[in-house]
Enzyme design. Structure first.
Site, PDB file in Angstrom:
ATOM      1  N   ASN A   8      28.443 -45.513  67.148  1.00 48.87           N
ATOM      2  CA  ASN A   8      27.645 -44.590  66.337  1.00 48.87           C
ATOM      3  C   ASN A   8      28.554 -43.427  65.953  1.00 48.87           C
ATOM      4  OD1 ASN A   8      25.806 -42.826  65.224  1.00 48.87           O
ATOM      5  ND2 ASN A   8      24.829 -42.290  67.168  1.00 48.87           N
ATOM      6  N   LYS A  10      28.027 -41.022  63.901  1.00 49.18           N
ATOM      7  CA  LYS A  10      27.319 -39.767  63.584  1.00 49.18           C
ATOM      8  C   LYS A  10      27.899 -39.138  62.312  1.00 49.18           C
ATOM      9  CE  LYS A  10      26.559 -39.303  68.505  1.00 49.18           C
ATOM     10  NZ  LYS A  10      26.123 -38.459  69.595  1.00 49.18           N
ATOM     11  N   HIS A 110      17.288 -42.406  67.078  1.00 45.70           N
ATOM     12  CA  HIS A 110      18.307 -41.762  67.911  1.00 45.70           C
ATOM     13  C   HIS A 110      17.786 -40.398  68.352  1.00 45.70           C
ATOM     14  CE1 HIS A 110      22.020 -39.824  69.159  1.00 45.70           C
ATOM     15  NE2 HIS A 110      22.511 -41.041  69.308  1.00 45.70           N
ATOM     16  N   GLU A 112      19.085 -37.608  68.479  1.00 45.62           N
ATOM     17  CA  GLU A 112      19.420 -36.480  67.576  1.00 45.62           C
ATOM     18  C   GLU A 112      18.469 -36.443  66.375  1.00 45.62           C
ATOM     19  OE1 GLU A 112      23.545 -37.475  67.299  1.00 45.62           O
ATOM     20  OE2 GLU A 112      23.831 -36.836  69.378  1.00 45.62           O
ATOM     21  N   GLU A 188      19.233 -44.574  75.936  1.00 47.70           N
ATOM     22  CA  GLU A 188      20.181 -43.468  75.903  1.00 47.70           C
ATOM     23  C   GLU A 188      19.536 -42.205  76.492  1.00 47.70           C
ATOM     24  OE1 GLU A 188      23.361 -44.088  72.674  1.00 47.70           O
ATOM     25  OE2 GLU A 188      21.664 -43.103  71.737  1.00 47.70           O
ATOM     26  N   GLY A 194      27.071 -37.377  75.009  1.00 49.08           N
ATOM     27  CA  GLY A 194      28.117 -36.404  74.691  1.00 49.08           C
ATOM     28  C   GLY A 194      28.398 -35.384  75.783  1.00 49.08           C
ATOM     29  N   SER A 232      27.800 -41.270  77.001  1.00 48.41           N
ATOM     30  CA  SER A 232      29.093 -41.009  77.646  1.00 48.41           C
ATOM     31  C   SER A 232      29.771 -42.269  78.189  1.00 48.41           C
ATOM     32  CB  SER A 232      28.938 -39.963  78.755  1.00 48.41           C
ATOM     33  OG  SER A 232      28.548 -38.722  78.198  1.00 48.41           O
ATOM     34  N   GLY A 254      31.114 -40.716  71.025  1.00 52.71           N
ATOM     35  CA  GLY A 254      32.458 -40.124  71.005  1.00 52.71           C
ATOM     36  C   GLY A 254      33.595 -41.132  71.144  1.00 52.71           C
TER      37      GLY A 254
HETATM   38  C1  PEP Z   1      25.194 -41.603  71.077  1.00 54.25           C
HETATM   39  O1  PEP Z   1      25.072 -40.553  70.492  1.00 54.25           O
HETATM   40  O2  PEP Z   1      24.547 -42.601  70.733  1.00 54.25           O
HETATM   41  C2  PEP Z   1      26.114 -41.651  72.215  1.00 54.25           C
HETATM   42  C3  PEP Z   1      25.954 -42.608  73.095  1.00 54.25           C
HETATM   43  O3  PEP Z   1      27.062 -40.668  72.280  1.00 54.25           O
HETATM   44  P1  PEP Z   1      28.215 -40.518  73.396  1.00 54.25           P
HETATM   45  O4  PEP Z   1      28.809 -41.880  73.649  1.00 54.25           O
HETATM   46  O5  PEP Z   1      29.200 -39.566  72.769  1.00 54.25           O
HETATM   47  O6  PEP Z   1      27.573 -39.964  74.618  1.00 54.25           O
END
Ligand code: PEP
Length: 276
Positions: A8, A10, A110, A112, A188, A194, A232, A254
Site C-alpha cells: 500500500n 499511500k 483502510h 486512514e 490491521e 506505521g 509494521s 512503509g
Molecule cells: C498500512 O498502512 O496498510 C500499513 C500496514 O502500513 P505500515 O506497514 O507502514 O505499518
C-alpha cells in the site's frame, strides 16, 4: 493456500520518476518480461506468493501499464461510493475507471480512510457493491485502535466492521461465490500501522481465526477467504508472521516503498507457505 503480499503505497512516492524507479527495481527482481517467467530470477516466483501494489490514483494507470502481463497485480487504494461508473462526483474515481486504468483490485476501508474521511459501514457497503459490479477484487481492511485494544474490544470492533460484508451478502446472497472470489480481508490494528509496534503472532493468529470463523458463518464460500496481517511488517519480522498457518500474507505500507524490503517480505511468505 495462496500467499499474498500487497504494498500500500499511500500518498507515495512523490513523483512519477520515483514511482518508475521503484517499479523497475521490483521488476529487476521478479523478471521484467514474459520470457523471464521461465528463468531463475532473484525472487523465486515459483514460491507461490502473489505480489500486488496499490499506487496513488494519479500513478495507477502508468504502473498498471508497466506491470501488464507481469507477475505483480495492481490495486487502487479506494473507489467512489457514489457511482460505479460516471457522474458528478468531484474528486472521486469510480470502480470502472480504476478497472479501465488496469487495476484488478481495490483496497477498501483502510483505517486512514476511516479516520480522515469518516468512512462508515454504509459507505463501505456501497463501495463494496460498486467494486463487485465492475469485477474488481477488494482488500477489505479492519482493525481496532489502541484504546479499543487496551479495553480488549478487538473482536467486537472487528465484528462491527465485518458487518459491511454481511450486509452486502444479505442484499446479494446469490452472489456469495462471486464475492468470495473477489475478497481478501486485511487485519490491521490501527496502533500498529506505521508505528513499529506489532501484536504478537499468537494474538494475530487468534484474531485471524475469529475473522475466518465469522466470514464462514456469513456464507460457506467465504470460509476460504485469505486474511492478511498489516501493521509494521518488515523484512525482519515477516518470517514470524508467515509461519502462522492462519496468516495468509501481509498488507505492507512503509516497507513496500523499498523493493528490497518488500521482496524480502514476499520471500518470507512464499517460503513459509510452500513448506507449510
Ligand atoms: C498500512 O498502512 O496498510 C500499513 C500496514 O502500513 P505500515 O506497514 O507502514 O505499518
Amino acid at each position: 493456500m495462496q500467499a499474498w503480499v500487497i504494498g500500500n503505497w499511500k500518498q507515495n512516492p512523490a513523483t512519477i520518476s520515483d514511482v518508475n524507479t521503484l517499479i523497475e527495481a521490483l521488476l529487476a527482481a521478479v523478471g521484467d518480461d514474459k520470457a523471464d517467467n521461465d528463468k531463475d530470477s532473484a525472487f523465486d516466483r515459483s514460491n507461490g506468493c502473489q505480489l500486488m501494489v496499490a499506487p496513488s490514483c494519479i500513478h495507477l494507470a502508468a504502473v498498471s501499464e508497466r506491470l501488464k502481463d507481469m507477475p505483480i497485480l495492481t490495486a487502487a487504494q479506494d473507489i467512489s461510493a457514489h457511482s460505479d461508473s460516471i457522474g458528478a462526483y468531484t474528486g472521486d474515481c469510480s470502480a470502472q475507471q480504476v478497472a479501465d486504468a488496469g487495476a484488478s483490485w481495490t483496497v477498501l476501508g483502510h483505517s486512514e480512510r476511516r479516520q480522515y474521511h469518516q468512512e462508515c459501514n454504509d459507505l463501505l457497503v456501497q463501495k463494496l457493491s460498486n467494486a463487485l459490479t465492475q469485477d474488481l477484487g477488494v482488500i477489505f481492511c479492519v482493525g481496532e485502535t489502541q484504546a479499543q485494544y487496551d479495553e480488549q474490544q478487538t473482536l467486537e470492533v472487528l465484528d462491527a466492521q465485518l458487518e459491511a460484508i454481511k450486509t452486502l451478502l444479505d442484499d446479494q446472497a446469490h452472489l456469495a461465490t462471486s464475492i468470495a472470489k473477489h475478497l481478501i480481508v486485511a487485519y490491521e490494528p490501527v496502533w500498529a500501522i506505521g508505528t513499529g509496534k506489532v501484536p504478537t503472532v499468537e494474538e494475530v493468529s487468534a484474531t485471524h481465526q475469529h475473522i475466518k470463523h465469522t466470514l464462514a458463518g456469513y456464507a460457506e464460500p467465504l470460509s476460504q477467504t485469505a486474511v492478511l496481517y498489516g501493521g509494521s511488517v518488515n523484512a525482519d519480522n515477516a518470517d514470524s508472521f508467515a509461519a502462522s498457518p492462519v496468516i495468509d500474507g501481509a498488507l505492507v505500507g512503509g516497507a513496500s516503498l523499498k523493493a528490497d524490503s518488500f521482496l524480502a517480505i514476499a520471500d518470507a511468505f512464499g517460503r513459509a507457505k510452500k513448506s507449510g
